[in-house]
Design a protein around this motif. Structure first.
Motif, PDB file in Angstrom:
ATOM      1  N   GLY A 150       5.954  -5.629   7.649  1.00  0.00           N
ATOM      2  CA  GLY A 150       7.286  -6.283   7.833  1.00  0.00           C
ATOM      3  C   GLY A 150       8.047  -6.916   7.028  1.00  0.00           C
ATOM      4  O   GLY A 150       8.938  -7.689   7.166  1.00  0.00           O
ATOM      5  N   PHE A 151       7.655  -6.355   5.620  1.00  0.00           N
ATOM      6  CA  PHE A 151       8.691  -6.913   4.523  1.00  0.00           C
ATOM      7  C   PHE A 151      10.197  -6.121   4.853  1.00  0.00           C
ATOM      8  O   PHE A 151      10.421  -5.060   4.761  1.00  0.00           O
ATOM      9  CB  PHE A 151       8.408  -6.395   3.281  1.00  0.00           C
ATOM     10  CG  PHE A 151       6.892  -7.043   2.694  1.00  0.00           C
ATOM     11  CD1 PHE A 151       7.093  -8.449   2.334  1.00  0.00           C
ATOM     12  CD2 PHE A 151       5.590  -6.422   2.746  1.00  0.00           C
ATOM     13  CE1 PHE A 151       5.711  -8.970   2.164  1.00  0.00           C
ATOM     14  CE2 PHE A 151       4.638  -7.224   2.437  1.00  0.00           C
ATOM     15  CZ  PHE A 151       4.573  -8.180   2.193  1.00  0.00           C
ATOM     16  N   SER A 152      11.210  -7.070   4.989  1.00  0.00           N
ATOM     17  CA  SER A 152      12.583  -6.734   5.461  1.00  0.00           C
ATOM     18  C   SER A 152      13.294  -6.157   4.217  1.00  0.00           C
ATOM     19  O   SER A 152      12.927  -6.539   3.216  1.00  0.00           O
ATOM     20  CB  SER A 152      13.200  -7.592   5.913  1.00  0.00           C
ATOM     21  OG  SER A 152      13.668  -8.775   4.923  1.00  0.00           O
TER      22      SER A 152
ATOM     23  N   GLU B 217      19.789  -7.585   6.202  1.00  0.00           N
ATOM     24  CA  GLU B 217      19.149  -7.047   7.185  1.00  0.00           C
ATOM     25  C   GLU B 217      17.606  -7.439   7.194  1.00  0.00           C
ATOM     26  O   GLU B 217      16.753  -6.882   6.634  1.00  0.00           O
ATOM     27  CB  GLU B 217      18.989  -5.511   6.657  1.00  0.00           C
ATOM     28  CG  GLU B 217      20.565  -4.815   7.011  1.00  0.00           C
ATOM     29  CD  GLU B 217      20.394  -3.409   7.066  1.00  0.00           C
ATOM     30  OE1 GLU B 217      19.276  -2.680   6.985  1.00  0.00           O
ATOM     31  OE2 GLU B 217      21.477  -2.709   6.855  1.00  0.00           O
ATOM     32  N   TYR B 218      17.694  -8.715   7.732  1.00  0.00           N
ATOM     33  CA  TYR B 218      16.270  -9.642   7.925  1.00  0.00           C
ATOM     34  C   TYR B 218      15.473  -8.996   8.833  1.00  0.00           C
ATOM     35  O   TYR B 218      14.068  -9.196   8.575  1.00  0.00           O
ATOM     36  CB  TYR B 218      16.618 -11.076   8.265  1.00  0.00           C
ATOM     37  CG  TYR B 218      17.715 -11.646   7.345  1.00  0.00           C
ATOM     38  CD1 TYR B 218      17.115 -12.152   6.134  1.00  0.00           C
ATOM     39  CD2 TYR B 218      18.768 -11.998   7.670  1.00  0.00           C
ATOM     40  CE1 TYR B 218      18.028 -12.766   5.129  1.00  0.00           C
ATOM     41  CE2 TYR B 218      19.698 -12.587   6.715  1.00  0.00           C
ATOM     42  CZ  TYR B 218      19.340 -13.073   5.542  1.00  0.00           C
ATOM     43  OH  TYR B 218      20.101 -13.759   4.735  1.00  0.00           O
TER      44      TYR B 218
ATOM     45  N   GLY C 113      15.321   0.794  -7.545  1.00  0.00           N
ATOM     46  CA  GLY C 113      15.612   0.544  -6.278  1.00  0.00           C
ATOM     47  C   GLY C 113      16.057   1.276  -5.206  1.00  0.00           C
ATOM     48  O   GLY C 113      16.755   0.957  -4.184  1.00  0.00           O
ATOM     49  N   THR C 114      15.442   2.501  -5.195  1.00  0.00           N
ATOM     50  CA  THR C 114      15.663   3.536  -4.139  1.00  0.00           C
ATOM     51  C   THR C 114      14.458   3.850  -3.410  1.00  0.00           C
ATOM     52  O   THR C 114      13.441   3.865  -4.055  1.00  0.00           O
ATOM     53  CB  THR C 114      16.224   4.823  -4.993  1.00  0.00           C
ATOM     54  OG1 THR C 114      17.323   4.588  -5.585  1.00  0.00           O
ATOM     55  CG2 THR C 114      16.339   6.054  -3.811  1.00  0.00           C
ATOM     56  N   ALA C 115      14.529   3.619  -2.251  1.00  0.00           N
ATOM     57  CA  ALA C 115      13.530   4.217  -1.322  1.00  0.00           C
ATOM     58  C   ALA C 115      13.714   5.296  -0.401  1.00  0.00           C
ATOM     59  O   ALA C 115      14.645   5.696   0.031  1.00  0.00           O
ATOM     60  CB  ALA C 115      13.331   2.797  -0.252  1.00  0.00           C
TER      61      ALA C 115
ATOM     62  N   LEU D 211      11.977  -0.899   5.937  1.00  0.00           N
ATOM     63  CA  LEU D 211      12.590   0.251   4.981  1.00  0.00           C
ATOM     64  C   LEU D 211      12.741   1.502   5.847  1.00  0.00           C
ATOM     65  O   LEU D 211      13.699   2.210   6.087  1.00  0.00           O
ATOM     66  CB  LEU D 211      11.824   0.759   3.649  1.00  0.00           C
ATOM     67  CG  LEU D 211      11.769  -0.431   2.567  1.00  0.00           C
ATOM     68  CD1 LEU D 211      10.928   0.175   1.553  1.00  0.00           C
ATOM     69  CD2 LEU D 211      13.314  -0.230   2.130  1.00  0.00           C
ATOM     70  N   ASP D 212      11.540   1.559   6.725  1.00  0.00           N
ATOM     71  CA  ASP D 212      11.561   3.123   7.513  1.00  0.00           C
ATOM     72  C   ASP D 212      10.575   2.667   8.743  1.00  0.00           C
ATOM     73  O   ASP D 212       9.630   2.411   8.540  1.00  0.00           O
ATOM     74  CB  ASP D 212      10.987   4.240   6.473  1.00  0.00           C
ATOM     75  CG  ASP D 212      10.966   5.414   7.321  1.00  0.00           C
ATOM     76  OD1 ASP D 212      11.313   5.695   8.447  1.00  0.00           O
ATOM     77  OD2 ASP D 212      10.867   6.536   6.579  1.00  0.00           O
TER      78      ASP D 212
END
Length: 105
Positions: free
Chosen positions: A60-62, A43-44, A24-26, A48-49
């Motif tokens: 655009g995956f939130s 956070e819709y 679960g870490t980006a 990620l970055d």
């Protein structure tokens, strides 16, 4: 990694980016994000970055969607973070190679 390159290391083999993704870490340009953290639930509109061109960020995956995937124990969440983290590491290494060629490192 930059410090290791400055000391002469030039070969890396690591499960680090995919292992982080599975948990679960980006990796981002602003540091690590633990997408399982409750604050990402809403956070819709944030990827990620903003500086990343990986499949996950470019489409655009939130952060909220990725948070949902992890909370629902969907394997797709692990895959998305692994893809993102591998692209982050590839961009980092490209930046280091560029700095070496320009005698900045």
């Amino acid at each position: 990694i930059r410090a290791a390159v400055q000391m002469g290391l030039d070969t890396f083999d690591s499960c680090f980016p995919t292992r982080l993704g599975r948990h679960g870490t980006a990796l981002t340009s602003k540091g690590r994000l633990n997408i399982t953290n409750r604050r990402f639930k809403t956070e819709y509109n944030a990827v990620l970055d903003e500086e990343c061109d990986c499949h996950v960020c470019a489409n655009g995956f939130s952060r909220a969607y990725l948070h949902h995937l992890f909370k629902a124990k969907e394997p797709l969440g692990h895959q998305f973070l692994a893809i993102h983290n591998l692209r982050y590491m590839n961009r980092l290494m490209a930046s280091i190679r560029s700095d070496i060629l320009e005698n900045k490192l």
